[in-house]
Motif scaffolding. Sequence first.
Motif, PDB file in Angstrom:
ATOM      1  N   LEU A 185       2.682  14.572  -9.953  1.00 43.47           N
ATOM      2  CA  LEU A 185       3.194  13.108  -9.757  1.00 43.47           C
ATOM      3  C   LEU A 185       3.227  12.570 -11.091  1.00 43.47           C
ATOM      4  O   LEU A 185       2.725  12.684 -12.173  1.00 43.47           O
ATOM      5  N   ASP A 186       4.239  11.618 -11.301  1.00 47.52           N
ATOM      6  CA  ASP A 186       4.514  10.986 -12.442  1.00 47.52           C
ATOM      7  C   ASP A 186       3.639   9.745 -12.634  1.00 47.52           C
ATOM      8  O   ASP A 186       2.673   9.457 -11.682  1.00 47.52           O
ATOM      9  N   ARG A 187       3.553   8.827 -13.806  1.00 47.75           N
ATOM     10  CA  ARG A 187       2.671   7.803 -14.021  1.00 47.75           C
ATOM     11  C   ARG A 187       2.912   6.828 -12.977  1.00 47.75           C
ATOM     12  O   ARG A 187       1.963   6.324 -12.493  1.00 47.75           O
ATOM     13  N   ILE A 188       3.905   6.387 -12.430  1.00 48.81           N
ATOM     14  CA  ILE A 188       4.154   5.372 -11.302  1.00 48.81           C
ATOM     15  C   ILE A 188       3.539   6.060  -9.944  1.00 48.81           C
ATOM     16  O   ILE A 188       3.011   5.117  -9.279  1.00 48.81           O
ATOM     17  N   GLU A 189       3.801   7.180  -9.670  1.00 50.92           N
ATOM     18  CA  GLU A 189       3.472   8.006  -8.443  1.00 50.92           C
ATOM     19  C   GLU A 189       1.904   7.813  -8.501  1.00 50.92           C
ATOM     20  O   GLU A 189       1.207   7.842  -7.227  1.00 50.92           O
ATOM     21  N   LEU A 190       1.347   7.725  -9.669  1.00 51.68           N
ATOM     22  CA  LEU A 190      -0.332   7.832  -9.596  1.00 51.68           C
ATOM     23  C   LEU A 190      -0.897   6.400  -9.674  1.00 51.68           C
ATOM     24  O   LEU A 190      -2.036   6.280  -9.773  1.00 51.68           O
ATOM     25  N   ALA A 191      -0.064   5.384  -9.359  1.00 59.29           N
ATOM     26  CA  ALA A 191      -0.713   4.143  -9.258  1.00 59.29           C
ATOM     27  C   ALA A 191      -1.612   3.937  -8.350  1.00 59.29           C
ATOM     28  O   ALA A 191      -2.146   2.846  -8.525  1.00 59.29           O
ATOM     29  N   GLY A 192      -1.779   4.532  -7.212  1.00 58.92           N
ATOM     30  CA  GLY A 192      -2.906   4.254  -6.079  1.00 58.92           C
ATOM     31  C   GLY A 192      -2.266   3.827  -4.734  1.00 58.92           C
ATOM     32  O   GLY A 192      -1.113   2.952  -4.742  1.00 58.92           O
ATOM     33  N   LEU A 193      -3.213   3.917  -3.530  1.00 60.08           N
ATOM     34  CA  LEU A 193      -2.434   3.666  -2.440  1.00 60.08           C
ATOM     35  C   LEU A 193      -2.299   2.255  -2.333  1.00 60.08           C
ATOM     36  O   LEU A 193      -1.452   1.788  -1.802  1.00 60.08           O
ATOM     37  N   GLY A 194      -3.146   1.480  -2.908  1.00 59.52           N
ATOM     38  CA  GLY A 194      -3.088   0.001  -2.843  1.00 59.52           C
ATOM     39  C   GLY A 194      -1.739  -0.666  -3.488  1.00 59.52           C
ATOM     40  O   GLY A 194      -1.174  -1.827  -2.845  1.00 59.52           O
ATOM     41  N   PHE A 195      -1.255   0.145  -4.662  1.00 61.36           N
ATOM     42  CA  PHE A 195      -0.236  -0.277  -5.273  1.00 61.36           C
ATOM     43  C   PHE A 195       1.145  -0.148  -4.387  1.00 61.36           C
ATOM     44  O   PHE A 195       2.025  -0.943  -3.940  1.00 61.36           O
ATOM     45  N   PHE A 196       1.155   1.052  -3.683  1.00 63.38           N
ATOM     46  CA  PHE A 196       2.198   1.398  -2.614  1.00 63.38           C
ATOM     47  C   PHE A 196       2.098   0.678  -1.371  1.00 63.38           C
ATOM     48  O   PHE A 196       3.322   0.423  -1.031  1.00 63.38           O
ATOM     49  N   GLU A 197       1.072   0.191  -0.941  1.00 55.64           N
ATOM     50  CA  GLU A 197       1.047  -0.680   0.150  1.00 55.64           C
ATOM     51  C   GLU A 197       1.504  -2.094  -0.056  1.00 55.64           C
ATOM     52  O   GLU A 197       2.356  -2.618   0.929  1.00 55.64           O
ATOM     53  N   ARG A 198       1.099  -2.462  -1.270  1.00 57.86           N
ATOM     54  CA  ARG A 198       1.850  -3.911  -1.594  1.00 57.86           C
ATOM     55  C   ARG A 198       3.376  -3.666  -1.852  1.00 57.86           C
ATOM     56  O   ARG A 198       4.182  -4.555  -1.460  1.00 57.86           O
ATOM     57  N   THR A 199       3.838  -2.546  -2.420  1.00 59.69           N
ATOM     58  CA  THR A 199       5.267  -2.364  -2.444  1.00 59.69           C
ATOM     59  C   THR A 199       5.742  -2.388  -1.066  1.00 59.69           C
ATOM     60  O   THR A 199       6.880  -2.787  -1.119  1.00 59.69           O
ATOM     61  N   ARG A 200       5.480  -1.658  -0.310  1.00 58.05           N
ATOM     62  CA  ARG A 200       5.873  -1.460   0.996  1.00 58.05           C
ATOM     63  C   ARG A 200       6.042  -2.965   1.723  1.00 58.05           C
ATOM     64  O   ARG A 200       6.909  -3.116   2.183  1.00 58.05           O
ATOM     65  N   ALA A 201       4.974  -3.605   1.570  1.00 60.85           N
ATOM     66  CA  ALA A 201       5.098  -4.981   2.233  1.00 60.85           C
ATOM     67  C   ALA A 201       6.200  -5.873   1.456  1.00 60.85           C
ATOM     68  O   ALA A 201       6.547  -6.366   2.518  1.00 60.85           O
ATOM     69  N   ARG A 202       6.542  -5.792   0.255  1.00 61.16           N
ATOM     70  CA  ARG A 202       7.561  -6.373  -0.281  1.00 61.16           C
ATOM     71  C   ARG A 202       8.763  -6.102   0.142  1.00 61.16           C
ATOM     72  O   ARG A 202       9.720  -6.755   0.397  1.00 61.16           O
TER      73      ARG A 202
END
Length: 206
Positions: free
Chosen positions: A152-169
């Motif tokens: 995974l790259d730097r952004i993909e390693l941001a964590g599950l919470g990050f991606f949950e917020r991203t999906r919500a937006r």
Amino acid sequence: MSGKFIVVEGLEGAGKSSVIALVEQAVKSKGFTTVTTREPGGTPMAEAIRNCVKQNWQENVVEETELMLMYAARAQLLANVIKPAMDAGSWVIGDRHDLSSQAYQGGGREIAQATLSALSDITLKGFKPDLTLYLDVEPAVGLERARGRGELDRIELAGLGFFERTRARYLQLAAADSSIITIDAMQPMADVHRDVQRTLEQYLSC
């Protein structure tokens, strides 16, 4: 006659690559020429910015730095590839565009909307895709798929919470814009492609 701009969006592991190939095939079947782009990237300078954004630095990457790099790459791509191709009559198929910054940096990084709007206004000047296909996948599932592709790259390693917020937006923005069509990417890929094909048939028949 100027071309159109169709964008495919979604979290890591949503299946964008196969859907982009499907969109390209559908558009070509109608007799149009296509140009495919990716963000960040798509020009020599924008690709250099992509490498800068993706790699793991031995320092803290400030969220605003990441955001400005994304828009710098987008400005280069828009001026040098997207607009010239559309002016020449080609249909541009984009792997991500401004919606990614709104979701990843606005939702995931929680950068203020006023900041995002200011940069978008400067670089895009109101330009937006004609159609966006948002492939919706649960973050945990998408990340597991992404891990199966390799490191995974730097952004993909941001964590599950990050991606949950991203999906919500993503979901919030898609619900507010009729030009953004949400596709359930939790389905088997054959069903995803079926739904994409139906959406394209409706759009291309207009």
